[in-house]
Enzyme design. Structure first.
Site, PDB file in Angstrom:
ATOM      1  N   SER A 128       0.991  -1.100   0.070  1.00  0.00           N
ATOM      2  CA  SER A 128      -0.018   0.167   0.071  1.00  0.00           C
ATOM      3  C   SER A 128       0.838   1.223  -0.090  1.00  0.00           C
ATOM      4  CB  SER A 128      -0.878   0.124   1.212  1.00  0.00           C
ATOM      5  OG  SER A 128      -1.632   1.276   1.066  1.00  0.00           O
ATOM      6  N   LYS A 183      -4.268  -6.628   3.652  1.00  0.00           N
ATOM      7  CA  LYS A 183      -4.431  -5.570   2.694  1.00  0.00           C
ATOM      8  C   LYS A 183      -5.897  -5.255   2.251  1.00  0.00           C
ATOM      9  CE  LYS A 183      -3.239  -2.470  -0.342  1.00  0.00           C
ATOM     10  NZ  LYS A 183      -3.548  -2.472  -1.559  1.00  0.00           N
ATOM     11  N   HIS A 186      -7.243  -3.416   4.974  1.00  0.00           N
ATOM     12  CA  HIS A 186      -6.836  -2.054   4.974  1.00  0.00           C
ATOM     13  C   HIS A 186      -7.696  -1.095   4.175  1.00  0.00           C
ATOM     14  CE1 HIS A 186      -4.405   0.824   2.846  1.00  0.00           C
ATOM     15  NE2 HIS A 186      -3.799   1.167   3.822  1.00  0.00           N
ATOM     16  N   ASN A 187      -7.930  -1.736   2.724  1.00  0.00           N
ATOM     17  CA  ASN A 187      -8.499  -0.907   1.726  1.00  0.00           C
ATOM     18  C   ASN A 187      -9.955  -0.710   2.555  1.00  0.00           C
ATOM     19  OD1 ASN A 187      -6.233  -1.389   0.610  1.00  0.00           O
ATOM     20  ND2 ASN A 187      -7.275  -1.563  -1.425  1.00  0.00           N
ATOM     21  N   GLU A 190      -9.745   1.954   4.728  1.00  0.00           N
ATOM     22  CA  GLU A 190      -9.552   3.238   3.934  1.00  0.00           C
ATOM     23  C   GLU A 190     -11.024   3.897   3.334  1.00  0.00           C
ATOM     24  OE1 GLU A 190      -6.458   2.629   0.738  1.00  0.00           O
ATOM     25  OE2 GLU A 190      -7.748   3.487  -0.540  1.00  0.00           O
TER      26      GLU A 190
HETATM   27  P1  NDP Z   1      -1.596  -2.607 -13.873  1.00  0.00           P
HETATM   28  O1  NDP Z   1      -2.508  -2.918 -12.582  1.00  0.00           O
HETATM   29  O2  NDP Z   1      -2.111  -1.411 -14.642  1.00  0.00           O
HETATM   30  O3  NDP Z   1      -0.963  -3.442 -14.694  1.00  0.00           O
HETATM   31  C1  NDP Z   1      -0.290  -3.367 -15.724  1.00  0.00           C
HETATM   32  C2  NDP Z   1       0.872  -4.430 -15.906  1.00  0.00           C
HETATM   33  O4  NDP Z   1       0.425  -5.725 -15.782  1.00  0.00           O
HETATM   34  C3  NDP Z   1       1.800  -3.990 -17.014  1.00  0.00           C
HETATM   35  O5  NDP Z   1       3.055  -4.521 -16.734  1.00  0.00           O
HETATM   36  C4  NDP Z   1       1.405  -4.977 -18.123  1.00  0.00           C
HETATM   37  O6  NDP Z   1       2.144  -5.597 -19.163  1.00  0.00           O
HETATM   38  C5  NDP Z   1       0.909  -6.342 -17.156  1.00  0.00           C
HETATM   39  N1  NDP Z   1       0.254  -7.383 -17.545  1.00  0.00           N
HETATM   40  C6  NDP Z   1      -1.197  -7.238 -17.855  1.00  0.00           C
HETATM   41  N2  NDP Z   1      -1.825  -8.325 -18.227  1.00  0.00           N
HETATM   42  C7  NDP Z   1      -0.785  -9.210 -18.539  1.00  0.00           C
HETATM   43  C8  NDP Z   1      -0.433 -10.527 -18.867  1.00  0.00           C
HETATM   44  N3  NDP Z   1      -1.745 -11.300 -19.153  1.00  0.00           N
HETATM   45  N4  NDP Z   1       0.700 -11.195 -19.049  1.00  0.00           N
HETATM   46  C9  NDP Z   1       1.579 -10.265 -18.676  1.00  0.00           C
HETATM   47  N5  NDP Z   1       1.588  -9.195 -18.100  1.00  0.00           N
HETATM   48  C10 NDP Z   1       0.445  -8.547 -18.192  1.00  0.00           C
HETATM   49  O7  NDP Z   1      -0.415  -1.834 -13.014  1.00  0.00           O
HETATM   50  P2  NDP Z   1      -0.163  -1.118 -11.664  1.00  0.00           P
HETATM   51  O8  NDP Z   1       1.559  -0.715 -11.659  1.00  0.00           O
HETATM   52  O9  NDP Z   1      -1.018   0.011 -11.457  1.00  0.00           O
HETATM   53  O10 NDP Z   1      -0.454  -2.215 -10.575  1.00  0.00           O
HETATM   54  C11 NDP Z   1       0.256  -3.690 -10.419  1.00  0.00           C
HETATM   55  C12 NDP Z   1      -0.442  -4.141  -9.333  1.00  0.00           C
HETATM   56  O11 NDP Z   1      -0.177  -3.671  -8.205  1.00  0.00           O
HETATM   57  C13 NDP Z   1      -1.977  -4.460  -9.687  1.00  0.00           C
HETATM   58  O12 NDP Z   1      -2.287  -5.807  -9.216  1.00  0.00           O
HETATM   59  C14 NDP Z   1      -2.622  -3.432  -8.789  1.00  0.00           C
HETATM   60  O13 NDP Z   1      -3.807  -3.897  -8.152  1.00  0.00           O
HETATM   61  C15 NDP Z   1      -1.591  -3.481  -7.742  1.00  0.00           C
HETATM   62  N6  NDP Z   1      -1.411  -2.351  -6.928  1.00  0.00           N
HETATM   63  C16 NDP Z   1      -1.752  -1.064  -7.673  1.00  0.00           C
HETATM   64  C17 NDP Z   1      -1.540   0.218  -6.795  1.00  0.00           C
HETATM   65  C18 NDP Z   1      -1.742   1.517  -7.370  1.00  0.00           C
HETATM   66  O14 NDP Z   1      -1.701   2.494  -6.783  1.00  0.00           O
HETATM   67  N7  NDP Z   1      -1.654   1.437  -8.987  1.00  0.00           N
HETATM   68  C19 NDP Z   1      -1.579   0.228  -5.228  1.00  0.00           C
HETATM   69  C20 NDP Z   1      -1.318  -0.983  -4.572  1.00  0.00           C
HETATM   70  C21 NDP Z   1      -1.277  -2.244  -5.520  1.00  0.00           C
HETATM   71  P3  NDP Z   1       2.244  -4.737 -20.202  1.00  0.00           P
HETATM   72  O15 NDP Z   1       3.005  -3.592 -20.165  1.00  0.00           O
HETATM   73  O16 NDP Z   1       2.728  -5.533 -21.477  1.00  0.00           O
HETATM   74  O17 NDP Z   1       0.683  -4.303 -20.760  1.00  0.00           O
END
Ligand code: NDP
Length: 475
Positions: A128, A183, A186-187, A190
C-alpha cells in the site's frame, strides 16, 4: 551478474518498486511482457542503481541468484495466473514468487497451495502507498511461509516505509493468504475513513455554512491533533484547490460519483461470510454505489426534505464534528480489526494485531498517528476482545459521545445523510445495550418457522406451539 530480486510487470507500481530496491543497493532484474516498458525504465532510471534488463522469461529467471526471488507486479486476476504459469516451470524448489498485486486472498491461497507442491514459496504480499509509496517506501504485508520471510524480510524491511519510531512498516503477517487478507481490510478501512471525512466535510459545508477553503483550514487544524493522518492532510489539499479554468473550488467542478476498484466490496463480502458486522465499511461501499446511480438520484431530487432550522455557533459545531469523526473512526477500526481476528481464526493465521497496526503507521493510505495507539492497545493486551474494550478508547468515546449524538441530531434535522457516522453510533449503542430486540426476532422466527429459541433462565432449545395452546416444548 546475478540479481538478488527480479520484478516482472513494470507499470507504475512495479517500476517504482524495482527502483526502490535498486536505490537501496540491490541488484534488480527487470522484465515486462512488453519490452518497451523495460527499455523505458532503463533509459529513464537505469542510472539509479544496478539493473539487469531482460527480455524473455528464461533470461529473467537466469539473471536471479538462488534461491530466486521473483516479484510479480501485474494486473490482479487472470494476468497473475498467466504470469505464474509462465515462470513456475522455470523455477526450482526453494525459489520464491512474490505477488505484490491486489490479489483476492482466496486466489492467493489457491496459488500458494499449488506452488507449494512444486516446492516453490508463493508469497502473496499486500503493498500500500500507491505510486509514491512504491518508490519512497510502502507499507508491505507479506503472507506465505516463515522460511520465505527469513529470506525476503530483510530486503522488504529496507525498502519499506519507516514509522515515526524508525520501525520498518513490514511484518510477516501470517501463512498463505494472510497478507492479502490484511491488505483487503486495510482498503476497507480506507473506504470507511474516506466516507467519514466526506460526511464531516458535508456537515461543515451544508449545516455550518463554511466554504471549501474554510473547511480546508479546519482540517489542517484537526491534522495537528488526534486525527493527524495522511487522508486528513490530503483532504485539506483537495479542498483548498481551485479549478484553474473556472476559478471555482475544485470540489464543485468534479462529478459527485465515486468509483471503486473492488477491494472495499471484497472486505464487506468476506465479512458477511465470516459473520462479522462491518457496518461502517459497508455503508462506505454503499455510499459510493449510491453516488453512482445518477438516474435514481435525478428521479429523487424532488422528494421532500426538512424545513431549514437554525444552527448555533458554527465554530462550536465544527468542534462537535471533530468528536463525531474521531469516535466513528474508532468504531470503523474496531470493525476492521474484528474482521482480521475472524479471518485469522478461520484460516489459522495467528495474526498479531499489534504488528498490523504498527506496519500501517507509515507508507500506506490510512497511515495515521492514531495507529500507534491501536498498536499500544494490542501490545498491552493481545487478547483484547475489541478495540472498544481498550480503556483509553472507551474513555475517548465516552467523552465524545454527547457531541457525536448532537451532530447526528443536527444532520437528521437538516437532512444531511451521514450513513458512516450513524452506522458507527448504532454499532456502539448496540454493543453496549443490555438487551437487543434479537429476542423478538427469535420469537418471530419460532412463530413462522419453528426455528426454536434459547431461554435466559434454562439450558436447551425450545419451541412454543404458536398455532395451538401456546405451551412450550423442549426442541
Ligand atoms: P496495472 O494493474 O495497470 O497492470 C499493468 C501491468 O500488468 C503491465 O506491466 C502489463 O504488462 C502487465 N500485464 C497485464 N496483463 C498481463 C498478462 N496477461 N501477462 C503479462 N503481463 C500482463 O499496473 P499497476 O502498476 O497499477 O499495478 C500493478 C499491481 O499492483 C496490480 O495488481 C494493482 O492492483 C496493484 N497495486 C496498485 C496500486 C496502485 O496505486 N496503482 C497500489 C497497490 C497495489 P504490459 O506492459 O505488457 O501491458
Amino acid at each position: 551478474t546475478s540479481a538478488q530480486i527480479g520484478v516482472t510487470g513494470l507499470a507504475v507500481m512495479g517500476r517504482n518498486l524495482a527502483r526502490n530496491f535498486a536505490r537501496n543497493g540491490y541488484t534488480v532484474a527487470v522484465h515486462n511482457r512488453t519490452v518497451a516498458r523495460t527499455n523505458a525504465l532503463m533509459e529513464e532510471f537505469g542510472h539509479e542503481g544496478e539493473f539487469v534488463a531482460t527480455e524473455t522469461a528464461k533470461e529473467f529467471v537466469a539473471a536471479l541468484e538462488r534461491p530466486r526471488r521473483l516479484m510479480i507486479m501485474v494486473k490482479a486476476g487472470e494476468p497473475t495466473d498467466t504470469v505464474i504459469q509462465e515462470f513456475a516451470p522455470l523455477l526450482e524448489p526453494g525459489d520464491m514468487i512474490i505477488d505484490g498485486g491486489n490479489a483476492h486472498f482466496a486466489d492467493t491461497r489457491r496459488r500458494e497451495r499449488a506452488l507449494r507442491e512444486q516446492g516453490i514459496h508463493f508469497v502473496g504480499t499486500g503493498v500500500s502507498g500507491g505510486e509514491e509509496g512504491a518508490l519512497h517506501g510502502p507499507s508491505i504485508m507479506p503472507g506465505g511461509s516463515k522460511e520465505s520471510y527469513e529470506s525476503l524480510g530483510p530486503m522488504l524491511e529496507k525498502i519499506s516505509a519507516k514509522a515515526n519510531d524508525g520501525a520498518p512498516c513490514v511484518t510477516h503477517v501470517g501463512p498463505d493468504g494472510a497478507g492479502h487478507f490484511v491488505k483487503m481490510v486495510h482498503n476497507g478501512i480506507e473506504y470507511a475513513d474516506m466516507q467519514l471525512i466526506g460526511e464531516a466535510y458535508q456537515l461543515l459545508r451544508d449545516v455550518a455554512g463554511y466554504s471549501p477553503a474554510q473547511i480546508a483550514d479546519i482540517f489542517r487544524t484537526w491534522n495537528t491533533g488526534r486525527l493527524d493522518s495522511y487522508l486528513i492532510e490530503i483532504t485539506a489539499e483537495v479542498l483548498s484547490h481551485v479549478d484553474a479554468a473556472t476559478g471555482k473550488p475544485f470540489v464543485d467542478i468534479v462529478e459527485d460519483r465515486a468509483e471503486q476498484k473492488g477491494t472495499g466490496r471484497w472486505t464487506v463480502q468476506i465479512a458477511l461470510d465470516l459473520g462479522v458486522p462491518v457496518s461502517g465499511i459497508a455503508e462506505a461501499v454503499f455510499a459510493r454505489s449510491l453516488s453512482g446511480h445518477a438516474d435514481l438520484r435525478a428521479a429523487s431530487r424532488g422528494l421532500a426534505g426538512p424545513k431549514a432550522t437554525q444552527l448555533g455557533e458554527a465554530a462550536a459545531f465544527a468542534d462537535r464534528v471533530e468528536q463525531a469523526l474521531y469516535a466513528s473512526k474508532i468504531v470503523s477500526y474496531t470493525q476492521g480489526f474484528h474482521e482480521i481476528t475472524a479471518g485469522s481464526t478461520e484460516y489459522d493465521w495467528n495474526i498479531d494485531l499489534g504488528a498490523v497496526a504498527s506496519i500501517w503507521r507509515g507508507g500506506c493510505i490510512i497511515r495515521a498517528a492514531f495507529l500507534d495507539r491501536i498498536r499500544a492497545a494490542y501490545d498491552a493486551r493481545p487478547d483484547l476482545p475489541s478495540l472498544l474494550s481498550d480503556e483509553t478508547f472507551a474513555q475517548e468515546i465516552a467523552a465524545a459521545q454527547d457531541d457525536w449524538r448532537e451532530v447526528l441530531v443536527a444532520a437528521t434535522r437538516q437532512g444531511v445523510p451521514t450513513p458512516g457516522f450513524s452506522a458507527a453510533l448504532a454499532y456502539y449503542d448496540a454493543l453496549r445495550a443490555e438487551r437487543l430486540p434479537a429476542a423478538l426476532t427469535q420469537g418471530q422466527r419460532d412463530f413462522f418457522g419453528a426455528h426454536t429459541y434459547r431461554r435466559t433462565d434454562r439450558e436447551g432449545s425450545f419451541h412454543t406451539l404458536w398455532g395451538g395452546d401456546r405451551s412450550e416444548v423442549e426442541a
